[in-house]
Design an enzyme around this catalytic site. Structure first.
Site, PDB file in Angstrom:
ATOM      1  N   TYR A 163      41.700  20.919  -7.554  1.00 30.11           N
ATOM      2  CA  TYR A 163      41.437  19.872  -8.371  1.00 30.11           C
ATOM      3  C   TYR A 163      41.954  19.655  -9.688  1.00 30.11           C
ATOM      4  O   TYR A 163      41.758  20.732 -10.293  1.00 30.11           O
ATOM      5  CB  TYR A 163      39.800  19.525  -8.484  1.00 30.11           C
ATOM      6  CG  TYR A 163      39.377  18.278  -8.912  1.00 30.11           C
ATOM      7  CD1 TYR A 163      39.673  17.118  -8.632  1.00 30.11           C
ATOM      8  CD2 TYR A 163      38.693  18.240 -10.025  1.00 30.11           C
ATOM      9  CE1 TYR A 163      39.432  15.954  -9.543  1.00 30.11           C
ATOM     10  CE2 TYR A 163      38.294  17.110 -10.751  1.00 30.11           C
ATOM     11  CZ  TYR A 163      38.449  15.931 -10.376  1.00 30.11           C
ATOM     12  OH  TYR A 163      38.283  14.840 -10.885  1.00 30.11           O
ATOM     13  N   GLY A 189       3.636 -14.628   7.215  1.00 26.31           N
ATOM     14  CA  GLY A 189       3.014 -14.144   8.309  1.00 26.31           C
ATOM     15  C   GLY A 189       3.779 -13.794   9.854  1.00 26.31           C
ATOM     16  O   GLY A 189       5.192 -14.308   9.538  1.00 26.31           O
ATOM     17  N   ASN A 191      -5.617  -4.905  20.203  1.00 21.44           N
ATOM     18  CA  ASN A 191      -4.236  -5.457  20.357  1.00 21.44           C
ATOM     19  C   ASN A 191      -3.412  -4.304  19.251  1.00 21.44           C
ATOM     20  O   ASN A 191      -4.042  -4.064  18.284  1.00 21.44           O
ATOM     21  CB  ASN A 191      -4.148  -6.851  19.619  1.00 21.44           C
ATOM     22  CG  ASN A 191      -2.730  -7.376  19.138  1.00 21.44           C
ATOM     23  OD1 ASN A 191      -1.699  -6.771  19.811  1.00 21.44           O
ATOM     24  ND2 ASN A 191      -2.582  -8.261  18.286  1.00 21.44           N
ATOM     25  N   ASN A 201      42.144  37.429   6.057  1.00 21.03           N
ATOM     26  CA  ASN A 201      41.257  37.921   5.193  1.00 21.03           C
ATOM     27  C   ASN A 201      41.059  37.275   3.854  1.00 21.03           C
ATOM     28  O   ASN A 201      42.208  37.552   3.112  1.00 21.03           O
ATOM     29  CB  ASN A 201      41.456  39.465   5.267  1.00 21.03           C
ATOM     30  CG  ASN A 201      40.055  40.212   4.411  1.00 21.03           C
ATOM     31  OD1 ASN A 201      39.264  40.352   5.012  1.00 21.03           O
ATOM     32  ND2 ASN A 201      40.257  40.269   2.919  1.00 21.03           N
ATOM     33  N   ARG A 215      30.473  21.466   3.847  1.00 18.84           N
ATOM     34  CA  ARG A 215      30.486  20.341   3.676  1.00 18.84           C
ATOM     35  C   ARG A 215      31.781  19.378   3.818  1.00 18.84           C
ATOM     36  O   ARG A 215      32.900  19.980   3.882  1.00 18.84           O
ATOM     37  CB  ARG A 215      29.803  19.824   2.493  1.00 18.84           C
ATOM     38  CG  ARG A 215      30.715  20.485   1.269  1.00 18.84           C
ATOM     39  CD  ARG A 215      29.971  20.176  -0.095  1.00 18.84           C
ATOM     40  NE  ARG A 215      30.699  20.938  -1.163  1.00 18.84           N
ATOM     41  CZ  ARG A 215      31.582  20.451  -2.027  1.00 18.84           C
ATOM     42  NH1 ARG A 215      31.933  18.991  -1.669  1.00 18.84           N
ATOM     43  NH2 ARG A 215      32.241  20.932  -2.872  1.00 18.84           N
ATOM     44  N   ARG A 265       0.778  -1.288   0.061  1.00 21.36           N
ATOM     45  CA  ARG A 265       0.075   0.054   0.019  1.00 21.36           C
ATOM     46  C   ARG A 265       0.851   1.256  -0.031  1.00 21.36           C
ATOM     47  O   ARG A 265       0.164   2.349  -0.236  1.00 21.36           O
ATOM     48  CB  ARG A 265      -0.942   0.052   1.161  1.00 21.36           C
ATOM     49  CG  ARG A 265      -2.207  -1.092   0.844  1.00 21.36           C
ATOM     50  CD  ARG A 265      -3.098  -0.741   2.128  1.00 21.36           C
ATOM     51  NE  ARG A 265      -2.565  -1.546   3.396  1.00 21.36           N
ATOM     52  CZ  ARG A 265      -3.175  -1.670   4.518  1.00 21.36           C
ATOM     53  NH1 ARG A 265      -4.244  -0.682   4.912  1.00 21.36           N
ATOM     54  NH2 ARG A 265      -2.567  -2.381   5.620  1.00 21.36           N
TER      55      ARG A 265
END
Length: 494
Positions: free
Chosen positions: A384, A76, A167, A374, A330, A15
């Site tokens: 990179y 079950g 229950n 600064n 990050r 569902r």
């Protein structure tokens, strides 16, 4: 006496209308099953066993510190428990059995269930709640303190459907009695499945004590079956968490528009503005001002910090720091005391020293920055080269002029000064002044030449005398400019 826990997390959850297993769907940014496991860890149980089945690998990669049990076929709840016999069946103690789709359960409620079970010397205890009679939950059949059975809603008589005690799907058992009773559970029913509720009836036939532990708040244990119920659970948990923070002295301006995860810790006199999302293992200190519209994930923020309109993950922010608006940190940044970080500054794997400033529009990646540095507008650490990342080191009291590029690996020594617009590729020594850009050349009066050129291009082709005159004037002006440049160069050489 040892206590164990079984979490049933093998179902598909049709569902939910999703390709993901039901229990990995998130409530306030944490998968359902992780909410339950974390509460069990907080409770201090001696072992946690998670039953997995449908897309088991997706569940297993989210949960640590548990033992997984495979249920290859989902036949079950009783069948799920049977799969744990090899790892749990020979142990002595108490076992609680929980559904993996009830993420709002608390360790306090679980502790109450275990305490009731042990103090009353029960072999089985069902968690119950008085519910609206329209709920299609199994009804509890009691005789005094003995729970004689659980009647599923579809099998109830009209009289039984008027029973309000129902229950809610969480249980506590004597472990040895549980696995002995499971041996007698059959799938002799319309669904051909093995049900845990049959254990209650079997224990009654064995003249064992079976009780019911009634709770007041159904929202803690109501299962989540679709996306609407997932949203409802999120709102309930949001309210519960925000209320707790408010009562602990946090100023939440709009608790309906603030989303704080279950594991977040916030100090007193900190203000959280609307639109904030704070998740993971984030810790915020005292006297901070957060927001609006910040997003934090696994961030440690010390005292008296102000952050607004910023996104921060996996970083540490020390006392007295001012960040934002529109900053991003990050991958393990460490921002030291009294730093100012302004708008549109991004940092990644950077240590930024005490009292240093990056006021706006800069990228500092894979860098160690000293104290009182600064960083001018538009500065970039070029970390990179297309294959590898390299480090930039900027030592104390350095001034980096605007629009500078620091091409890593590179070191800038203490008290150095970098001229605006420089591209630094070599080490800058302590106290040095570095300038790395082309020399400016002014061609005096040349704007008039350019204007005449544009006019000549618009003249008819037959205007030969005017073109010749223009060419002569251009040559003369260029000769004059060359003479001025030579003079200027000689003066600079002196």
């Amino acid at each position: 006496m040892k206590t164990y826990a079984v979490v049933m997390a093998a179902g598909k959850g049709t569902r939910m209308k999703s390709d993901k297993p039901k229990v990995v769907h998130e409530v306030l940014y944490k998968p359902m099953v992780c909410h339950i496991v974390d509460e069990l860890k907080g409770l201090g149980v001696d072992g946690i066993y998670v039953i997995v089945g449908h897309k088991a690998e997706e569940v297993m990669k989210l949960v640590d510190g548990v033992e997984f049990v495979m249920q290859k076929e989902q036949l079950g709840t009783g069948h799920a428990l049977m799969q744990a016999k090899d790892v749990l069946g020979d142990k002595e103690g108490t076992t609680i059995v929980l559904n993996g789709d009830a993420p709002l359960i608390t360790k306090e409620t679980l502790q109450g269930l275990i305490q009731y079970h042990n103090e009353h010397q029960m072999k089985g205890t069902v968690m119950t709640c008085d519910c609206d009679l329209n709920k299609k939950f199994g009804r509890i059949i009691r005789e005094n303190d003995q729970v004689k059975g659980i009647v599923e809603y579809k099998d109830c008589t009209d009289e039984q459907r008027n029973i309000s005690e129902m229950n809610v799907g969480e249980y506590c058992f004597d472990n040895a009695a549980l696995f002995k009773a499971l041996e007698s559970v059959t799938n002799n029913n319309a669904q051909n499945e093995y049900y845990i509720t049959d254990v209650i009836e079997i224990m009654n036939h064995q003249n064992l004590n079976v009780g019911g532990y009634k709770i007041d708040d159904l929202s803690e244990v109501g299962g989540i079956n679709d996306k609407f119920e997932l949203q409802e659970a999120t709102k309930q948990l949001q309210y519960r968490i925000n209320k707790k923070h408010l009562l602990d002295g946090v100023n939440i301006v709009d608790m309906t528009n603030t989303y704080i995860g279950r594991d977040v810790v916030i100090g007193h006199d900190t203000t959280i503005e609307p639109g904030c999302i704070i998740k993971g293992k984030t810790v915020i200190g005292n006297g901070c001002h957060i927001g609006p519209y910040c997003e934090f994930d696994n961030v440690e923020i010390k005292d008296n910090v102000e952050i607004k309109f910023s996104v921060i993950a996996d970083s540490i922010i020390e006392n007295g720091v001012d960040i934002g608006p529109y900053a991003r940190l990050r991958n393990h940044c460490h921002i030291l005391e009294n730093v100012h970080m302004g708008n549109f500054v991004e940092m990644k794997k950077a240590t930024f020293g005490k009292g240093s400033k990056a006021a706006h529009l800069s990228y500092i990646g894979d860098a160690t920055v000293g104290e009182n540095v600064n960083i001018g507008c538009g500065t970039i650490t070029s970390n990179y080269d297309g294959k590898n990342k390299f480090q930039t080191v900027i030592e104390d009291n350095v001034f980096v002029g605007c629009n500078s590029n620091l091409v890593a690996p590179v070191t800038v020594g203490k008290n150095a000064f970098i001229a605006a617009g420089s591209t630094i590729t070599d080490e800058v020594h302590e106290d040095a002044f570095a300038i790395a850009r082309s020399r400016q050349v002014n061609k005096e009066g040349y704007s008039k030449v350019l204007e005449e050129k544009r006019q000549m291009e618009q003249m008819p082709q037959g205007s030969i005398h005017e073109r010749l005159a223009w060419g002569a004037r251009k040559s003369e002006m260029e000769n004059q400019q060359r003479k001025k440049n030579k003079t200027k160069n000689r003066e600079m050489e002196r």
